[in-house]
Design a protein around this motif. Structure first.
Motif, PDB file in Angstrom:
ATOM      1  N   SER A   1      15.881  66.198  47.801  1.00  0.00           N
ATOM      2  CA  SER A   1      16.684  66.807  48.866  1.00  0.00           C
ATOM      3  C   SER A   1      15.778  67.426  49.928  1.00  0.00           C
ATOM      4  O   SER A   1      16.063  67.346  51.128  1.00  0.00           O
TER       5      SER A   1
ATOM      6  N   ASP B   1      22.488  62.054  50.954  1.00  0.00           N
ATOM      7  CA  ASP B   1      21.932  62.736  49.783  1.00  0.00           C
ATOM      8  C   ASP B   1      22.982  62.726  48.679  1.00  0.00           C
ATOM      9  O   ASP B   1      23.953  63.476  48.733  1.00  0.00           O
ATOM     10  N   GLU B   2      22.774  61.869  47.688  1.00  0.00           N
ATOM     11  CA  GLU B   2      23.719  61.696  46.584  1.00  0.00           C
ATOM     12  C   GLU B   2      25.154  61.557  47.084  1.00  0.00           C
ATOM     13  O   GLU B   2      26.019  62.352  46.714  1.00  0.00           O
TER      14      GLU B   2
HETATM   15 MG   LIG Z   1      19.025  67.372  45.594  1.00  0.00          MG
END
Ligand SMILES: [Mg+2]
Ligand SMILES: Nc1ncnc2c1ncn2[C@@H]1O[C@H](COP(=O)(O)OP(=O)(O)OP(=O)(O)O)[C@@H](O)[C@H]1O
Lengths: 413, 254
Positions: free
Chosen positions: B74, B195-196
């Motif tokens: 991240s 991000d995910e």
């Molecule tokens: Mg993360």
């Protein structure tokens, strides 16, 4: 800052109001109270000013008053003042003879209230005026029916009187007052004339007077002095432009007559309408200050409410601020949005306040003797003040929002 | 909480040359990172979330970043997306030296060059799907009528043309993520970051979202996504594995 920001800010602001109805209402109310206070105060002051100025104008616009004492309020007389000579009818004659700027001179005695009876009816309030024939022209106040007091009446000290409209209503509801016999303080007088109506001044009737010859007044009230009775020499200058020269000439004449040494202060009072306005301003100045202070405190309280809701709003929306920054909002975008949000809140409060203030002043005009008046610029003041409160008290929360770090805000739960 | 103060100045050595601009034979370099560090000063100790990451991404690539929890995925994504600034190192995005930019310039880059998709969608709860998608355009200064047009088109691209006036709580998780993707796409950024993006979705919805990414990639978008699921990473064209703030493996699979 551009139009797009404005729309988005308005959206945000309405969103806040919608999401926190109760809190927003309280905040808006706080600001409203502040603005109502301001508008209300302004309107009272304006109302007083307006009616005073108008009515002073109507009072025989440019007249100059010469009295024993200078007009003032709440001031203890000094020793010179305590030993002053009374003004006399001769003083009035001197002014009439020697002051070229004086077009007309009317000396008069004025007793604040006297009892007048006609048959079984009685009035205790009329103002008793001892006058000369010059009164009518000097004061622009004329007899309507019958005749006014003449030089002969004055010289013969005759028991004749001219009555104002209020007395006609009180004593002669069904009869013609002319040639009737009234009793003033028990003395018999014949009614020779009725004055034209004059209306009100500062909520006071100007028609509640009764006129007798000036020397008749002196005959019956030889020992009556200030403050029960005042003696005034009223002067009407040639025109508005001659007010000052008339004042100067009168001052000269009186100082010569009384042999006032050079450099010593006057031993009499002399005032024009401007001086009257000065006194009025003195009086209202203090009131103004108090009213302003009250308004200020009320606005502060409203402002703190705004700051509080804005701080809560910023905290609650930390994540949203992070998101806005993530999609490209700059610091100034965020700053403006929160500032505008604050201004929208206070603006709603301001408009509400204005409406209430306006309503209150309308009601006041209708149901109380105090004249209230909301000038157009007071609406500007109300809106401006509420916007300023929004900016001042919204600045810090908005600044806090603008400085938030995008990543930390996005992580905020 | 105190603000983390990070140095934003790049290495002073000056030995790093400007990346070659795209030439005929060479692939078009969109992202270039040289020796990127991210250090969190936690008072007593310093946490190095990234220590010395260097890599390039060419235009049109489809890259997955994987690695265990806490490895710095991240952190890296936030740097790529200009949400955060490196403590040290050089970062060029689309020919601009991002590591030297100030706050306002970064905001502009985030607005124009980057589309970010978050695990938790991050939609404005009380705004409609359309308004959510319009948000980047608002900050891009695009006037109303054009903004509506662009936002509608972006929503159509993610098959949500019939949900424009819905608010997030009237949408399913997958639909919300599609709104977020439309928002990321609406400005035609040079890079799409996620991000995910399927982290909060069930398997079949994840599948739909991955199909959407694939479609967007085929349409010419450059995509970087973070995931720790192997089958999702396997759908990308290139996989970078990071561990403890360093690139462990960088492999092209297509
Ligand atoms: Mg993360
Ligand atoms: N604001 C911060 N302050 C201090 N340390 C931080 C901060 N943000 C991240 N870290 C640290 O940096 C490291 C990398 O974090 P990061 O969020 O990038 O991991 P990740 O690979 O995304 O993990 P996950 O898969 O769990 O999301 C972690 O050790 C984390 O504790």
């Amino acid at each position: 800052m551009n139009f797009i920001d404005l729309k988005e800010s308005a959206f945000m602001a309405l969103d806040t109001v919608r999401a926190n109805k109760l809190r927003s209402m309280l905040t808006i109310l706080g600001v409203s109270v502040g603005v109502v206070t301001v508008v209300f105060m302004v309107s009272i002051i304006q109302g007083l000013n307006k009616s005073f100025a108008e009515q002073i104008e109507a009072l025989g616009s440019n007249s100059i008053w010469m009295t024993k004492f200078e007009p003032s309020f709440g001031h203890q007389p000094n020793s010179e003042e305590l030993h002053r000579k009374e003004l006399t009818l001769d003083d009035a004659d001197a002014v009439r003879r020697e002051a070229p700027s004086a077009m007309s001179v009317s000396p008069l005695y004025r007793k604040i209230a006297e009892t007048v009876r006609y048959e079984d009816k009685q009035s205790d309030t009329p103002i008793l005026l001892g006058v000369t024939p010059y009164y009518e022209f000097t004061q622009s106040s004329y007899v309507g029916r019958g005749r006014f007091i003449t030089d002969l009446d004055v010289e013969e000290r005759s028991n004749v009187c001219v009555v104002g409209q209020d007395l006609v209503k009180a004593l002669f509801p069904f009869t013609d007052p002319l040639d009737k016999q009234v009793k003033i303080a028990g003395k018999p007088f014949k009614v020779i004339g009725v004055m034209e109506p004059l209306g009100n001044f500062l909520g006071q009737s100007r028609d509640n007077s009764i006129f007798i010859p000036i020397k008749t007044f002196e005959k019956y009230y030889p020992e009556l002095h200030f403050p029960e009775s005042i003696y005034v020499i009223i002067v009407r200058p040639v025109s508005r432009a001659y007010v000052k020269s008339a004042v100067d000439e009168m001052t000269d004449i009186m100082r010569r007559r009384r042999r006032v040494p050079l450099g010593a202060p006057n031993t009499f009072g002399i005032s024009s309408q401007d001086a009257l306005l000065d006194i009025y301003n003195q009086l209202t100045g203090a009131t103004y200050l108090v009213l302003t202070a009250i308004s200020f405190v009320a606005l502060m309280i409203g402002g703190i409410g705004v700051m509080n809701i804005m701080l809560v709003s910023v905290t609650e929306r930390t994540k949203e601020i992070g998101l806005r920054k993530a999609v490209g909002a700059t610091r100034s975008n965020i700053l403006w949005q929160f500032l505008i949000e604050a201004v929208v809140l206070t603006g709603i409060g301001g408009l509400l306040g204005l409406a209430v203030g306006e309503l209150a002043s309308i009601l006041m005009n209708k149901y109380s003797p105090l004249p209230a008046f909301v000038p157009v610029w007071a609406i500007g003041v109300g809106v401006g003040v509420s916007a300023a409160v929004g900016i001042v008290f919204g600045l810090w929360p908005a600044w806090k929002a603008a400085r938030l770090d995008p990543i930390e805000s996005l992580r905020y739960e | 909480m105190t603000e983390a103060t990070v140095e934003t100045s790049p290495t002073s050595s000056g030995v790093i040359a400007k990346p070659e601009l795209p030439s005929n034979g060479k692939a078009d370099v969109l992202i270039l990172m040289r020796n990127l560090w991210k250090t969190y000063d936690m008072g007593a100790e310093k946490v190095h979330a990234l220590h010395g990451v260097s890599f390039e991404v060419t235009r049109g690539d489809y890259l997955a970043i994987t690695g265990p929890s806490g490895s710095g995925k991240s952190t890296l994504m936030n740097l790529i997306g200009c949400l955060d600034t490196p403590s040290q190192g050089e970062y060029w995005l689309n020919g601009k030296n991002v590591s030297e930019m100030d706050d306002d310039e970064l905001a502009r880059i985030r607005n124009q060059e980057v589309g970010f998709v978050f695990q938790t969608f991050n939609l404005l709860a009380r705004a409609t799907a359309l308004h959510n998608v319009e948000l980047p355009l608002i900050y891009g200064g695009i006037p109303g009528a054009k903004r509506h047009e662009m936002a509608k088109q972006a929503l159509a691209e993610v098959d949500l043309a019939d949900r424009m006036m819905h608010r997030p709580n009237e949408l399913s998780g997958g639909q919300r993520q599609r709104v977020a993707i439309a928002r990321a796409l609406v400005n035609h950024p040079s890079i799409l970051l996620a991000d995910e993006p399927t982290g909060a979705l069930d398997t079949s919805t994840s599948y739909d979202i991955m199909n959407l990414f694939e479609k967007l990639h085929e349409a010419g978008n450059t995509i970087i996504l973070v995931t720790h699921e192997h089958d999702i990473a396997a759908r990308a064209h290139r996989i970078i594995s990071i561990r403890d703030g360093l690139i462990e493996k960088d492999e092209r699979i297509r």
